[in-house]
Write a protein that holds these residues in place. Structure first.
Motif, PDB file in Angstrom:
ATOM      1  N   GLN A   1       3.812   0.931   2.557  1.00  0.00           N
ATOM      2  CA  GLN A   1       5.181   1.059   1.544  1.00  0.00           C
ATOM      3  C   GLN A   1       6.095   1.737   2.470  1.00  0.00           C
ATOM      4  O   GLN A   1       7.227   1.942   1.978  1.00  0.00           O
ATOM      5  CB  GLN A   1       4.726   1.720   0.318  1.00  0.00           C
ATOM      6  CG  GLN A   1       3.789   0.944  -0.547  1.00  0.00           C
ATOM      7  CD  GLN A   1       2.391   1.099  -0.481  1.00  0.00           C
ATOM      8  OE1 GLN A   1       2.044   1.828   0.595  1.00  0.00           O
ATOM      9  NE2 GLN A   1       1.637   0.662  -1.412  1.00  0.00           N
TER      10      GLN A   1
ATOM     11  N   GLU B   1       5.498  -3.879   0.927  1.00  0.00           N
ATOM     12  CA  GLU B   1       4.832  -3.472  -0.149  1.00  0.00           C
ATOM     13  C   GLU B   1       4.149  -4.666  -0.639  1.00  0.00           C
ATOM     14  O   GLU B   1       3.223  -4.528  -1.309  1.00  0.00           O
ATOM     15  CB  GLU B   1       5.705  -2.913  -1.193  1.00  0.00           C
ATOM     16  CG  GLU B   1       4.930  -2.567  -2.129  1.00  0.00           C
ATOM     17  CD  GLU B   1       5.960  -1.362  -3.192  1.00  0.00           C
ATOM     18  OE1 GLU B   1       6.046  -1.515  -4.492  1.00  0.00           O
ATOM     19  OE2 GLU B   1       6.728  -0.558  -2.547  1.00  0.00           O
TER      20      GLU B   1
ATOM     21  N   LYS C   1      -5.003  -3.136  -9.852  1.00  0.00           N
ATOM     22  CA  LYS C   1      -5.013  -1.639  -9.439  1.00  0.00           C
ATOM     23  C   LYS C   1      -6.305  -1.004  -9.797  1.00  0.00           C
ATOM     24  O   LYS C   1      -6.813   0.366  -9.759  1.00  0.00           O
ATOM     25  CB  LYS C   1      -4.034  -0.893  -9.787  1.00  0.00           C
ATOM     26  CG  LYS C   1      -2.493  -1.267  -9.077  1.00  0.00           C
ATOM     27  CD  LYS C   1      -2.658  -1.115  -7.473  1.00  0.00           C
ATOM     28  CE  LYS C   1      -1.498  -1.497  -6.855  1.00  0.00           C
ATOM     29  NZ  LYS C   1      -1.223  -2.993  -6.827  1.00  0.00           N
TER      30      LYS C   1
ATOM     31  N   GLU D   1       4.514  -0.129 -15.197  1.00  0.00           N
ATOM     32  CA  GLU D   1       5.869   0.128 -15.439  1.00  0.00           C
ATOM     33  C   GLU D   1       6.184  -0.558 -16.818  1.00  0.00           C
ATOM     34  O   GLU D   1       5.839  -1.647 -17.167  1.00  0.00           O
ATOM     35  CB  GLU D   1       6.569  -0.232 -14.229  1.00  0.00           C
ATOM     36  CG  GLU D   1       8.314  -0.004 -14.467  1.00  0.00           C
ATOM     37  CD  GLU D   1       9.053  -0.422 -13.074  1.00  0.00           C
ATOM     38  OE1 GLU D   1      10.122  -0.927 -13.366  1.00  0.00           O
ATOM     39  OE2 GLU D   1       8.762  -0.254 -12.284  1.00  0.00           O
TER      40      GLU D   1
ATOM     41  N   LEU E   1       1.380  11.071  -7.773  1.00  0.00           N
ATOM     42  CA  LEU E   1       1.844   9.833  -7.468  1.00  0.00           C
ATOM     43  C   LEU E   1       3.438   9.664  -7.062  1.00  0.00           C
ATOM     44  O   LEU E   1       4.083   9.101  -6.193  1.00  0.00           O
ATOM     45  CB  LEU E   1       1.674   8.755  -8.520  1.00  0.00           C
ATOM     46  CG  LEU E   1       1.984   7.265  -8.507  1.00  0.00           C
ATOM     47  CD1 LEU E   1       1.705   6.513  -7.364  1.00  0.00           C
ATOM     48  CD2 LEU E   1       1.824   6.523  -9.903  1.00  0.00           C
TER      49      LEU E   1
ATOM     50  N   PHE F   1      -3.361   6.598  -2.573  1.00  0.00           N
ATOM     51  CA  PHE F   1      -2.213   5.974  -3.479  1.00  0.00           C
ATOM     52  C   PHE F   1      -2.018   4.475  -3.044  1.00  0.00           C
ATOM     53  O   PHE F   1      -2.209   4.003  -2.156  1.00  0.00           O
ATOM     54  CB  PHE F   1      -1.123   6.536  -3.102  1.00  0.00           C
ATOM     55  CG  PHE F   1      -0.900   8.226  -3.273  1.00  0.00           C
ATOM     56  CD1 PHE F   1      -0.496   8.869  -4.494  1.00  0.00           C
ATOM     57  CD2 PHE F   1      -1.115   8.852  -2.135  1.00  0.00           C
ATOM     58  CE1 PHE F   1      -0.700  10.210  -4.546  1.00  0.00           C
ATOM     59  CE2 PHE F   1      -1.133  10.461  -2.277  1.00  0.00           C
ATOM     60  CZ  PHE F   1      -0.739  11.039  -3.409  1.00  0.00           C
ATOM     61  N   TRP F   2      -1.585   3.806  -4.253  1.00  0.00           N
ATOM     62  CA  TRP F   2      -1.594   2.528  -4.344  1.00  0.00           C
ATOM     63  C   TRP F   2      -0.184   2.039  -5.206  1.00  0.00           C
ATOM     64  O   TRP F   2       0.207   2.811  -6.195  1.00  0.00           O
ATOM     65  CB  TRP F   2      -2.642   1.438  -4.812  1.00  0.00           C
ATOM     66  CG  TRP F   2      -3.787   1.763  -4.036  1.00  0.00           C
ATOM     67  CD1 TRP F   2      -4.443   0.867  -3.332  1.00  0.00           C
ATOM     68  CD2 TRP F   2      -4.821   2.798  -4.522  1.00  0.00           C
ATOM     69  NE1 TRP F   2      -5.614   1.547  -2.899  1.00  0.00           N
ATOM     70  CE2 TRP F   2      -5.807   2.556  -3.615  1.00  0.00           C
ATOM     71  CE3 TRP F   2      -4.857   3.607  -5.335  1.00  0.00           C
ATOM     72  CZ2 TRP F   2      -7.152   3.305  -3.501  1.00  0.00           C
ATOM     73  CZ3 TRP F   2      -6.073   4.686  -5.538  1.00  0.00           C
ATOM     74  CH2 TRP F   2      -7.247   4.425  -4.429  1.00  0.00           C
ATOM     75  N   ARG F   3       0.725   1.174  -4.501  1.00  0.00           N
ATOM     76  CA  ARG F   3       1.821   0.514  -5.360  1.00  0.00           C
ATOM     77  C   ARG F   3       2.168  -0.835  -4.807  1.00  0.00           C
ATOM     78  O   ARG F   3       2.230  -0.909  -3.764  1.00  0.00           O
ATOM     79  CB  ARG F   3       2.942   1.612  -5.349  1.00  0.00           C
ATOM     80  CG  ARG F   3       4.043   1.017  -6.351  1.00  0.00           C
ATOM     81  CD  ARG F   3       5.427   2.012  -6.089  1.00  0.00           C
ATOM     82  NE  ARG F   3       6.044   1.632  -4.903  1.00  0.00           N
ATOM     83  CZ  ARG F   3       7.281   2.112  -4.539  1.00  0.00           C
ATOM     84  NH1 ARG F   3       7.788   3.185  -5.298  1.00  0.00           N
ATOM     85  NH2 ARG F   3       7.980   1.643  -3.533  1.00  0.00           N
ATOM     86  N   LYS F   4       2.390  -1.620  -5.999  1.00  0.00           N
ATOM     87  CA  LYS F   4       2.914  -3.325  -5.385  1.00  0.00           C
ATOM     88  C   LYS F   4       3.734  -3.333  -6.623  1.00  0.00           C
ATOM     89  O   LYS F   4       2.986  -3.684  -7.917  1.00  0.00           O
ATOM     90  CB  LYS F   4       1.749  -4.042  -5.302  1.00  0.00           C
ATOM     91  CG  LYS F   4       2.474  -5.350  -4.813  1.00  0.00           C
ATOM     92  CD  LYS F   4       1.535  -6.407  -4.249  1.00  0.00           C
ATOM     93  CE  LYS F   4       0.468  -7.050  -5.380  1.00  0.00           C
ATOM     94  NZ  LYS F   4       1.228  -7.998  -5.965  1.00  0.00           N
TER      95      LYS F   4
ATOM     96  N   ALA G   1       1.142   0.679 -10.143  1.00  0.00           N
ATOM     97  CA  ALA G   1       0.726   1.794  -9.107  1.00  0.00           C
ATOM     98  C   ALA G   1      -0.525   2.468  -9.579  1.00  0.00           C
ATOM     99  O   ALA G   1      -0.911   2.590 -10.709  1.00  0.00           O
ATOM    100  CB  ALA G   1       1.969   2.667  -9.065  1.00  0.00           C
TER     101      ALA G   1
ATOM    102  N   TYR H   1       0.446   4.124   5.151  1.00  0.00           N
ATOM    103  CA  TYR H   1       0.681   3.573   3.958  1.00  0.00           C
ATOM    104  C   TYR H   1       1.883   2.372   4.201  1.00  0.00           C
ATOM    105  O   TYR H   1       2.993   2.620   4.853  1.00  0.00           O
ATOM    106  CB  TYR H   1       1.191   4.466   3.017  1.00  0.00           C
ATOM    107  CG  TYR H   1       0.028   5.200   2.158  1.00  0.00           C
ATOM    108  CD1 TYR H   1      -0.729   4.352   1.569  1.00  0.00           C
ATOM    109  CD2 TYR H   1       0.121   6.379   2.411  1.00  0.00           C
ATOM    110  CE1 TYR H   1      -1.900   4.946   0.946  1.00  0.00           C
ATOM    111  CE2 TYR H   1      -1.081   7.306   1.817  1.00  0.00           C
ATOM    112  CZ  TYR H   1      -2.208   6.626   1.193  1.00  0.00           C
ATOM    113  OH  TYR H   1      -3.150   7.274   0.495  1.00  0.00           O
TER     114      TYR H   1
ATOM    115  N   GLU I   1       5.777   8.731  -3.937  1.00  0.00           N
ATOM    116  CA  GLU I   1       6.785   7.597  -3.887  1.00  0.00           C
ATOM    117  C   GLU I   1       8.157   7.909  -3.437  1.00  0.00           C
ATOM    118  O   GLU I   1       8.632   7.163  -2.847  1.00  0.00           O
ATOM    119  CB  GLU I   1       6.850   7.031  -5.292  1.00  0.00           C
ATOM    120  CG  GLU I   1       5.727   6.089  -5.860  1.00  0.00           C
ATOM    121  CD  GLU I   1       5.966   5.807  -7.149  1.00  0.00           C
ATOM    122  OE1 GLU I   1       5.881   4.654  -7.514  1.00  0.00           O
ATOM    123  OE2 GLU I   1       6.062   6.762  -8.103  1.00  0.00           O
TER     124      GLU I   1
END
Length: 474
Positions: free
Chosen positions: A99, A104, A300, A391, A425, A371-374, A378, A97, A429
């Motif tokens: 991140q 990211e 996402k 968010e 999640l 998992f994904w986040r940018k 997320a 990952y 993180e």
């Protein structure tokens, strides 16, 4: 997770292209049963989930890619680790990952890039005695410390930036520009259509290999914008509703066919492990299609990160299969190092070796969680369950088994699942590094609006910075 209706369409596609046995030549390149495989990763750029015949496309022609898929395994629930180019490539090429090491976001600064201390698949295979080559789009850093030649690739032919013209361009081809074509560190000019040039270079590289296995990272910039195609292919698809995409896809298919033909003529095809996938979902502006999936590149929802994905290795993996379990592009790294005979204890990866699953030695899904986040967006998958977090806005929970299109929010109906997914999640993180760069002020606003709109099952008010400025009266 089973997507039975869609899987049946793909099986029909397999029957149509024919499960034809591969020819076996006996040239001097022909390998013995115990030889390590050659390994090729073929990466399309911004291709839609259903924009290939093997994924049940009804209007785009991809006969050579379809046959490659028929010779191997088609994955229906495979995902990249990011829904945009640079971080997705960072994850693929390191097996981790991205991140975890701060990679990211898109928009890599001129003085940064793929962290030098994080080894690539090229570096591991190079140390194992493989001859390695990167072709096409790099997009992992511009400086000397991030150049492919110091990141595990003996040879490089391509460009360092995220996109460029498919034809020679006086401005983009100036020496020193990140769009210019390089052969290793030397600035070179090219003639013709870049997709053809990359295909020819791939064939040339195969021709130069004698007694060593090789690894090729063939990263086409097709079908990323600009929508440039050859005149003869535009004429071929003159009346096509997606003319430019159809022409560009046909050209990529032709050049993948060149590579396959060369492998077969040299007796290498049977013992070459070939991965084919897109770096993320189809883009909003390149005529691509996500089919039954919601969303597109940059968000996402499934259309942003679920991608067409195949694995072919005629010597070791039975062809004509479909695999419906949760899979990741991170698995390319793990599968390749295992196939090459590298001790997995000497590598670090979030991926899983896929071969035991494809050969019936293991059952079930390679991954329980993804998992994904940018930035402010997320997501997490656990089997058929999906949570998306925006968010300062909220959450959505979807049961993809019952609702692949991600339209029915189950946060109220299933609060326990929301808590479980949110907890998973947030635990993931805690293992991550803060982003080393962000994407400025404009695109995050656009992406935020797109996510909010899709979470509300409505059309976005805008999908690019210009449209946002007009909408806001700026």
């Amino acid at each position: 997770m089973k997507n039975s209706v869609y899987s049946k369409l793909i099986i029909i596609g397999l029957i149509l292209v024919g499960l034809v046995g591969c020819s076996r030549s006996t040239s001097s390149h022909a390998s013995r049963q115990t030889d390590p495989p050659n390994i090729i990763v073929i990466l399309a750029d911004d291709a839609g989930y259903v924009d290939f015949g093997f994924m049940a496309s009804q209007d785009l022609e991809t006969p050579r890619i379809d046959q490659l898929a028929a010779d191997g395994v088609i994955f229906t629930d495979a995902h990249v680790s990011a829904s945009v180019c640079a971080p997705s490539r960072a994850g693929l090429i390191t097996g981790r990952y991205q991140q975890r090491f701060g990679h990211e976001c898109n928009g890599i600064p001129a003085d940064d890039g793929l962290r030098p201390s994080v080894p690539t698949i090229g570096k591991h295979l190079q140390q194992q005695g493989y001859r390695t080559m990167a072709l096409g789009k790099w997009h992992l850093g511009l400086g000397d410390a991030y150049h492919p030649n110091v990141r595990g690739f003996d040879d490089f032919y391509g460009f360092l930036s995220g996109s460029r013209s498919y034809f020679p361009n006086e401005n983009q081809d100036q020496e020193g520009k990140p769009t210019a074509i390089l052969h290793n560190r030397e600035h070179v000019q090219f003639e013709g259509y870049l997709t053809d040039v990359l295909g020819d270079r791939a064939v040339q590289f195969i021709d130069q290999q004698q007694n060593k296995p090789f690894f090729m990272y063939l990263a086409f910039n097709a079908v990323h914008t600009p929508m440039h195609a050859k005149e003869e292919h535009l004429e071929k698809y003159r009346d096509h509703p997606r003319q430019k995409l159809a022409a560009m896809t046909w050209s990529m298919d032709e050049n993948i066919g060149k590579v396959i033909d060369k492998l077969k003529s040299e007796g290498l095809y049977e013992n070459t492990l070939i991965f084919f996938l897109s770096d993320n979902g189809g883009a909003y502006n390149n005529q691509s299609s996500s089919g039954p999936l919601k969303g597109w590149k940059g968000n996402k929802f499934e259309g942003g990160h679920r991608v067409p994905f195949t694995v072919t290795w005629p010597r070791r993996v039975k062809g004509g299969q479909t695999f419906d379990q949760l899979t990741s592009a991170l698995d390319i790294f793990a599968t390749s190092v295992q196939a090459a005979g590298i001790d997995p204890n000497t590598t670090e990866t979030d991926g899983v070796d896929l071969l035991p699953y494809l050969n019936g030695e293991r059952q079930g899904a390679p991954h329980d969680w993804l998992f994904w986040r940018k930035g402010k967006m997320a997501a997490v998958r656990k089997a058929e369950w999906k949570l998306i977090r925006l968010e300062d806005y909220g959450y959505r929970v979807y049961d993809l088994e019952a609702n692949l299109g991600e339209t029915e929010n189950l946060t109220i109906e299933n609060p326990q699942m929301k808590v479980e997914l949110q907890s998973g999640l947030e635990s993931w993180e805690k293992e991550l590094e803060a982003p080393r760069w962000l994407e400025g002020d404009v695109w995050p606003q656009v992406t935020y609006e797109i996510h909010q709109a899709l979470m509300e099952n409505r059309e976005p008010n805008y999908t690019n910075p210009g449209a946002m400025r007009r909408f806001k009266g700026q």
